[in-house]
Scaffold this motif. Structure first.
Motif, PDB file in Angstrom:
ATOM      1  N   GLU A  33      42.531  -4.543 -20.447  1.00  0.00           N
ATOM      2  CA  GLU A  33      42.080  -5.469 -20.309  1.00  0.00           C
ATOM      3  C   GLU A  33      41.080  -6.081 -21.384  1.00  0.00           C
ATOM      4  O   GLU A  33      40.083  -6.548 -21.143  1.00  0.00           O
ATOM      5  CB  GLU A  33      41.568  -5.775 -18.828  1.00  0.00           C
ATOM      6  N   PRO A  34      41.575  -6.225 -22.648  1.00  0.00           N
ATOM      7  CA  PRO A  34      40.606  -6.673 -23.775  1.00  0.00           C
ATOM      8  C   PRO A  34      40.421  -7.989 -23.604  1.00  0.00           C
ATOM      9  O   PRO A  34      39.151  -8.289 -24.068  1.00  0.00           O
ATOM     10  CB  PRO A  34      41.834  -6.475 -24.928  1.00  0.00           C
ATOM     11  N   PHE A  35      41.066  -9.069 -23.027  1.00  0.00           N
ATOM     12  CA  PHE A  35      40.455 -10.420 -22.898  1.00  0.00           C
ATOM     13  C   PHE A  35      39.833 -10.671 -21.786  1.00  0.00           C
ATOM     14  O   PHE A  35      39.078 -11.699 -21.794  1.00  0.00           O
ATOM     15  CB  PHE A  35      41.877 -11.245 -22.779  1.00  0.00           C
ATOM     16  N   TYR A  40      34.737 -13.454 -19.336  1.00  0.00           N
ATOM     17  CA  TYR A  40      33.631 -13.178 -18.667  1.00  0.00           C
ATOM     18  C   TYR A  40      32.164 -13.129 -19.597  1.00  0.00           C
ATOM     19  O   TYR A  40      31.159 -13.638 -18.992  1.00  0.00           O
ATOM     20  CB  TYR A  40      33.573 -12.023 -17.736  1.00  0.00           C
ATOM     21  N   LEU A  41      32.544 -12.900 -20.792  1.00  0.00           N
ATOM     22  CA  LEU A  41      31.279 -12.750 -21.677  1.00  0.00           C
ATOM     23  C   LEU A  41      31.217 -13.824 -22.960  1.00  0.00           C
ATOM     24  O   LEU A  41      30.402 -14.511 -22.985  1.00  0.00           O
ATOM     25  CB  LEU A  41      31.423 -11.315 -22.391  1.00  0.00           C
ATOM     26  N   GLY A  42      32.494 -14.008 -23.462  1.00  0.00           N
ATOM     27  CA  GLY A  42      32.624 -15.055 -24.489  1.00  0.00           C
ATOM     28  C   GLY A  42      32.221 -16.230 -23.776  1.00  0.00           C
ATOM     29  O   GLY A  42      31.588 -17.051 -24.315  1.00  0.00           O
ATOM     30  N   ARG A  43      33.069 -16.669 -22.930  1.00  0.00           N
ATOM     31  CA  ARG A  43      32.991 -18.122 -22.202  1.00  0.00           C
ATOM     32  C   ARG A  43      32.143 -18.102 -21.050  1.00  0.00           C
ATOM     33  O   ARG A  43      31.848 -19.169 -20.670  1.00  0.00           O
ATOM     34  CB  ARG A  43      34.597 -18.515 -21.764  1.00  0.00           C
ATOM     35  N   ARG A  60      35.218 -12.874 -28.491  1.00  0.00           N
ATOM     36  CA  ARG A  60      36.105 -14.090 -28.847  1.00  0.00           C
ATOM     37  C   ARG A  60      37.551 -13.872 -28.670  1.00  0.00           C
ATOM     38  O   ARG A  60      38.108 -12.863 -29.267  1.00  0.00           O
ATOM     39  CB  ARG A  60      35.645 -14.580 -30.057  1.00  0.00           C
ATOM     40  N   TYR A  61      38.302 -14.732 -28.170  1.00  0.00           N
ATOM     41  CA  TYR A  61      39.699 -14.983 -28.134  1.00  0.00           C
ATOM     42  C   TYR A  61      40.355 -14.416 -29.318  1.00  0.00           C
ATOM     43  O   TYR A  61      41.099 -13.218 -29.535  1.00  0.00           O
ATOM     44  CB  TYR A  61      40.251 -16.023 -27.650  1.00  0.00           C
ATOM     45  N   GLU A  62      39.925 -15.113 -30.342  1.00  0.00           N
ATOM     46  CA  GLU A  62      40.348 -14.911 -31.953  1.00  0.00           C
ATOM     47  C   GLU A  62      40.391 -13.330 -32.314  1.00  0.00           C
ATOM     48  O   GLU A  62      41.221 -12.756 -32.944  1.00  0.00           O
ATOM     49  CB  GLU A  62      40.015 -15.702 -32.679  1.00  0.00           C
ATOM     50  N   LYS A  80      46.993  -4.339 -20.785  1.00  0.00           N
ATOM     51  CA  LYS A  80      47.334  -4.987 -19.618  1.00  0.00           C
ATOM     52  C   LYS A  80      46.338  -5.885 -19.463  1.00  0.00           C
ATOM     53  O   LYS A  80      45.205  -5.197 -19.958  1.00  0.00           O
ATOM     54  CB  LYS A  80      47.472  -4.084 -18.584  1.00  0.00           C
ATOM     55  N   ASP A  81      46.396  -7.145 -18.970  1.00  0.00           N
ATOM     56  CA  ASP A  81      45.518  -8.307 -18.900  1.00  0.00           C
ATOM     57  C   ASP A  81      45.632  -9.144 -17.676  1.00  0.00           C
ATOM     58  O   ASP A  81      46.856  -9.028 -17.106  1.00  0.00           O
ATOM     59  CB  ASP A  81      45.220  -8.948 -20.092  1.00  0.00           C
ATOM     60  N   MET A  82      44.755  -9.599 -17.365  1.00  0.00           N
ATOM     61  CA  MET A  82      45.051 -10.919 -16.274  1.00  0.00           C
ATOM     62  C   MET A  82      45.573 -12.158 -16.970  1.00  0.00           C
ATOM     63  O   MET A  82      44.953 -12.452 -18.055  1.00  0.00           O
ATOM     64  CB  MET A  82      43.769 -11.224 -15.393  1.00  0.00           C
ATOM     65  N   SER A  83      46.589 -12.840 -16.266  1.00  0.00           N
ATOM     66  CA  SER A  83      46.927 -14.153 -16.988  1.00  0.00           C
ATOM     67  C   SER A  83      45.960 -15.080 -17.063  1.00  0.00           C
ATOM     68  O   SER A  83      45.792 -15.818 -18.126  1.00  0.00           O
ATOM     69  CB  SER A  83      48.321 -14.619 -16.128  1.00  0.00           C
ATOM     70  N   TYR A  84      44.970 -15.104 -16.085  1.00  0.00           N
ATOM     71  CA  TYR A  84      44.162 -16.085 -16.083  1.00  0.00           C
ATOM     72  C   TYR A  84      42.939 -16.310 -17.359  1.00  0.00           C
ATOM     73  O   TYR A  84      42.245 -17.108 -17.455  1.00  0.00           O
ATOM     74  CB  TYR A  84      43.391 -16.330 -14.564  1.00  0.00           C
ATOM     75  N   TYR A  85      42.743 -15.020 -17.821  1.00  0.00           N
ATOM     76  CA  TYR A  85      41.883 -14.844 -18.948  1.00  0.00           C
ATOM     77  C   TYR A  85      42.426 -15.610 -20.129  1.00  0.00           C
ATOM     78  O   TYR A  85      41.488 -16.056 -20.837  1.00  0.00           O
ATOM     79  CB  TYR A  85      41.855 -13.428 -19.309  1.00  0.00           C
TER      80      TYR A  85
END
Length: 255
Positions: A33-35, A40-43, A60-62, A80-85
């Motif tokens: 879950e890198p994103f 939760y922290l960046g935004r 940051r996303y980038e 693996k990550d969550m789509s809503y991220y």
């Protein structure tokens, strides 16, 4: 450049157990879950309970995206990550989206919502995650010109070896017998930041088939929780159409 496989999930969909299988293959660089850090922290969308951030991790996303691409210079990557991220940002980041091999994992929302609520009673509508998954799936299908692979957690739980072997064939990965069992005492280091969310999979040595009528049991648990938290029925109503749309497109191996 090596391939990058992305597993897009919703919370409590058994995605961490699937990630553990992929880790146990031993031939993939795996990221957990890198994103999450961007969301939760960046935004700072909200404070996530049971989350202890690892210092120095990109927020940051980038920067997160770039770290994934850089890892693929060393070897094949799975995350693996969550789509809503990442929605809708990923669909706007066309180059990165086209760089990935996309898979989706879904679970009966009756079970997933109840499981999430027990860990975090403040869970929001967006965090249930299936609506974002369906929007992401549709967007990727148009962008890529092909349908991404969709897996059902119940199918994996019923026969993890048969299902994951078929999935690996779809992804061009070889069979690895050692992936289906692991040492419960050896918890991946990057799981420690969210250890409170993954107690069962961290303590287990593999995926076990359910006993009894799992769907009936999930419905009973959900109904009991909805008595104290009526908003859960609203969450279910909002996300069930997305779940059903994805379920209709789920991968079912030929027998």
């Amino acid at each position: 450049m090596h391939p990058i496989i992305a597993l897009w999930a919703h919370p409590r969909s058994m995605s961490t157990a699937v990630e553990r299988i992929m880790r146990e293959r031993g031939d993939l660089i795996c990221m957990h879950e890198p994103f999450l850090y961007d969301y939760y922290l960046g935004r700072k969308i909200r404070v996530l309970p049971l989350f202890e951030p690892e210092p120095g991790t990109p927020t940051r996303y980038e920067d997160i995206r770039d770290s994934i691409v850089e890892a693929a210079e060393r070897g094949p990557v799975f995350f693996k990550d969550m789509s809503y991220y990442v929605m809708p940002r990923l669909l706007e980041d066309v180059g990165f989206a086209q760089r990935l091999t996309h898979c989706f994992l879904i679970r009966n929302p009756l079970a997933a919502i109840a499981s999430y609520y027990r860990l975090d009673p403040e869970v929001t509508l967006d965090e249930i995650g299936l609506v974002a998954q369906w929007a992401q799936f549709q967007g990727l299908e148009i962008l890529l010109g092909r349908r991404p692979l969709v897996m059902e957690s119940e199918a994996i739980q019923a026969d993890s070896k048969a299902m994951m072997t078929a999935v690996w064939q779809q992804l061009g990965l070889s069979y690895r017998e050692e992936a289906f069992s692991w040492n419960a005492e050896e918890v991946p280091k990057d799981w420690q930041q969210v250890g409170g969310w993954h107690g069962k999979v961290s303590e287990s040595g593999g995926i076990r088939a359910p006993s009894g009528d799992a769907r009936q049991a999930a419905e009973a648990r959900f109904n009991a929780l909805a008595q104290e938290a009526p908003q859960l029925r609203r969450y279910l109503d909002a996300h069930r159409p997305a779940y059903e749309a994805l379920q209709a497109r789920a991968f079912r191996p030929a027998r």
